[in-house]
Design an enzyme around this catalytic site. Sequence first.
Site, PDB file in Angstrom:
ATOM      1  N   LYS A 122       0.826  -1.216   0.000  1.00  0.00           N
ATOM      2  CA  LYS A 122       0.000   0.000   0.000  1.00  0.00           C
ATOM      3  C   LYS A 122       0.855   1.258   0.000  1.00  0.00           C
ATOM      4  O   LYS A 122       0.441   2.271  -0.561  1.00  0.00           O
ATOM      5  CB  LYS A 122      -0.984  -0.001   1.167  1.00  0.00           C
ATOM      6  CG  LYS A 122      -2.036  -1.091   1.003  1.00  0.00           C
ATOM      7  CD  LYS A 122      -3.433  -0.674   1.385  1.00  0.00           C
ATOM      8  CE  LYS A 122      -4.412  -1.718   0.855  1.00  0.00           C
ATOM      9  NZ  LYS A 122      -5.731  -1.705   1.453  1.00  0.00           N
ATOM     10  N   LYS A 204      -4.291 -10.620  -6.873  1.00  0.00           N
ATOM     11  CA  LYS A 204      -5.609 -10.932  -6.320  1.00  0.00           C
ATOM     12  C   LYS A 204      -6.696 -10.001  -6.845  1.00  0.00           C
ATOM     13  O   LYS A 204      -6.422  -8.860  -7.209  1.00  0.00           O
ATOM     14  CB  LYS A 204      -5.561 -10.918  -4.789  1.00  0.00           C
ATOM     15  CG  LYS A 204      -5.752  -9.585  -4.134  1.00  0.00           C
ATOM     16  CD  LYS A 204      -6.086  -9.729  -2.640  1.00  0.00           C
ATOM     17  CE  LYS A 204      -6.443  -8.358  -2.093  1.00  0.00           C
ATOM     18  NZ  LYS A 204      -6.807  -8.294  -0.711  1.00  0.00           N
ATOM     19  N   LYS A 207     -10.947  -4.874  -4.762  1.00  0.00           N
ATOM     20  CA  LYS A 207     -11.968  -3.861  -5.008  1.00  0.00           C
ATOM     21  C   LYS A 207     -11.360  -2.514  -5.345  1.00  0.00           C
ATOM     22  O   LYS A 207     -12.041  -1.638  -5.843  1.00  0.00           O
ATOM     23  CB  LYS A 207     -12.940  -3.774  -3.840  1.00  0.00           C
ATOM     24  CG  LYS A 207     -12.345  -3.526  -2.461  1.00  0.00           C
ATOM     25  CD  LYS A 207     -13.491  -3.352  -1.466  1.00  0.00           C
ATOM     26  CE  LYS A 207     -13.344  -4.124  -0.183  1.00  0.00           C
ATOM     27  NZ  LYS A 207     -12.468  -3.484   0.793  1.00  0.00           N
TER      28      LYS A 207
HETATM   29  P1  ATP Z   1      -8.340  -3.667  -0.949  1.00  0.00           P
HETATM   30  O1  ATP Z   1      -8.241  -4.249  -2.284  1.00  0.00           O
HETATM   31  O2  ATP Z   1      -8.916  -2.291  -0.902  1.00  0.00           O
HETATM   32  O3  ATP Z   1      -7.095  -3.825  -0.128  1.00  0.00           O
HETATM   33  P2  ATP Z   1      -9.796  -6.026  -0.286  1.00  0.00           P
HETATM   34  O4  ATP Z   1     -10.588  -6.281  -1.505  1.00  0.00           O
HETATM   35  O5  ATP Z   1      -8.622  -6.869   0.000  1.00  0.00           O
HETATM   36  O6  ATP Z   1      -9.426  -4.486  -0.162  1.00  0.00           O
HETATM   37  P3  ATP Z   1     -10.681  -6.116   2.452  1.00  0.00           P
HETATM   38  O7  ATP Z   1     -11.725  -5.309   3.092  1.00  0.00           O
HETATM   39  O8  ATP Z   1      -9.291  -5.732   2.763  1.00  0.00           O
HETATM   40  O9  ATP Z   1     -10.856  -6.131   0.884  1.00  0.00           O
HETATM   41  O10 ATP Z   1     -10.898  -7.662   2.763  1.00  0.00           O
HETATM   42  C1  ATP Z   1     -12.084  -8.215   3.271  1.00  0.00           C
HETATM   43  C2  ATP Z   1     -11.967  -9.710   3.331  1.00  0.00           C
HETATM   44  O11 ATP Z   1     -12.066 -10.281   2.027  1.00  0.00           O
HETATM   45  C3  ATP Z   1     -10.657 -10.236   3.923  1.00  0.00           C
HETATM   46  O12 ATP Z   1     -10.932 -11.355   4.757  1.00  0.00           O
HETATM   47  C4  ATP Z   1      -9.878 -10.670   2.713  1.00  0.00           C
HETATM   48  O13 ATP Z   1      -8.967 -11.688   3.016  1.00  0.00           O
HETATM   49  C5  ATP Z   1     -10.988 -11.154   1.790  1.00  0.00           C
HETATM   50  N1  ATP Z   1     -10.602 -11.038   0.382  1.00  0.00           N
HETATM   51  C6  ATP Z   1     -10.378  -9.882  -0.278  1.00  0.00           C
HETATM   52  N2  ATP Z   1     -10.064 -10.113  -1.563  1.00  0.00           N
HETATM   53  C7  ATP Z   1     -10.076 -11.463  -1.721  1.00  0.00           C
HETATM   54  C8  ATP Z   1      -9.829 -12.335  -2.816  1.00  0.00           C
HETATM   55  N3  ATP Z   1      -9.498 -11.863  -3.991  1.00  0.00           N
HETATM   56  N4  ATP Z   1      -9.942 -13.663  -2.626  1.00  0.00           N
HETATM   57  C9  ATP Z   1     -10.278 -14.160  -1.425  1.00  0.00           C
HETATM   58  N5  ATP Z   1     -10.529 -13.396  -0.349  1.00  0.00           N
HETATM   59  C10 ATP Z   1     -10.431 -12.066  -0.467  1.00  0.00           C
END
Ligand code: ATP
Length: 342
Positions: A122, A204, A207
């Site tokens: 980040k 990954k 969002k």
């Molecule tokens: P950002 O991309 O803004 O860092 P994020 O999409 O990772 O955010 P978070 O709010 O940080 O979202 O994560 C919420 C939950 O969703 C966490 O438990 C994270 O491990 C899970 N998660 C997020 N993206 C994935 C993915 N691509 N596959 C599986 N689990 C995910």
Amino acid sequence: MDENKTSNNEEKKIIFSGVQPSGNLTLGNYLGAIKNWVELQKDYSCIYAMMDLHTITVRQTPADVRRRTFEVLALYLASGIDPKESVLFIQSQNPNHAELGWVLDCYTYMGELQRMTQFKDKSAKHAENINAGLFTYPVLMAADILLYQADYVPVGKDQMQHIEICRDIAQRFNALYGDVFTIPEGLLSKTGAKIMSLQEPQSKMSKSDPNPKAYISMMDDMNVIAKKIKGAVTDSEGVIEYREGDPAKAGVNNLLNIMSAVTGKNVNDIAADYSGKGYGDFKSDVADAVVECIRPIREEYDRIIKDKEYLMQICRDGAEKARYLSSRTMRKVYKKVGFVQL
Ligand code: ATP
Ligand code: LTN
């Protein structure tokens, strides 16, 4: 029955988890986290929060944070999280999080935080705003978990390093002051798979990806979802086979993982169903399966999101329960470190 679970309400083990209201929730968030949380409600005492304090580690538009906090809550509810069974609340509505976060900051080393992958990622992404909150993010996350004496924290693989540092901080504190905190364990979702970007399947599905074709938002229209899956990057080999760890197969592996997560079938069995068939047929079936998985959640979501008073009431009730549940830990911590109790 699993030895960790009991049928007695009083003795149920505690689960804590949350999602940041920082963007449109993706299929990755749903399959990697929320879907799993729904099932856990049966056997555990669950506490699920909207982690708004964490979102401001990256610059946000205030109105978006507010709107998305309710969107995350509505999605929890639409996915099957029951506010009568689980505690649902907004992190900033319980001041104990920030208070314990501060105390734990004083029991966490700079060197430990410097090693965190998420911080490195980040700060590279937001080079213009490498703030102290981004650096101490894992400490606030540790406070979230330890306040409720959580036994398990269901998260995606990407968050496991944060669970590890939470355990280290808790063990350090306990070694100094006695048994103050339960040492939590991370709980990976059953499918375990990390859902990858549809455009760059080595990274990954996120969002915050600037390319909307890379992720499926839970808010996308059904035809947009189908289009994104049909446009997913694969390879030129033309063989539907699950080859874990093979970068050339990352796109196909990801689609197989997605299909497996939404249907409950094993990846190799799915691949076998498509032997001799082309990517076109396969993608079209994956698209149908994902649409069928998301459609009922979306319908429920569209209904719930309109009822602001209902959502507000859940937040009020949840905040009250969260404050109550965490106050005991907070009092204990303040006493242990030597603060005067009035
Ligand atoms: P950002 O991309 O803004 O860092 P994020 O999409 O990772 O955010 P978070 O709010 O940080 O979202 O994560 C919420 C939950 O969703 C966490 O438990 C994270 O491990 C899970 N998660 C997020 N993206 C994935 C993915 N691509 N596959 C599986 N689990 C995910
Ligand atoms: N960092 C987490 C969100 C989060 C969280 C938590 C998850 C903040 N505090 C406590 C579990 C427990 C993420 O998923 N990115």
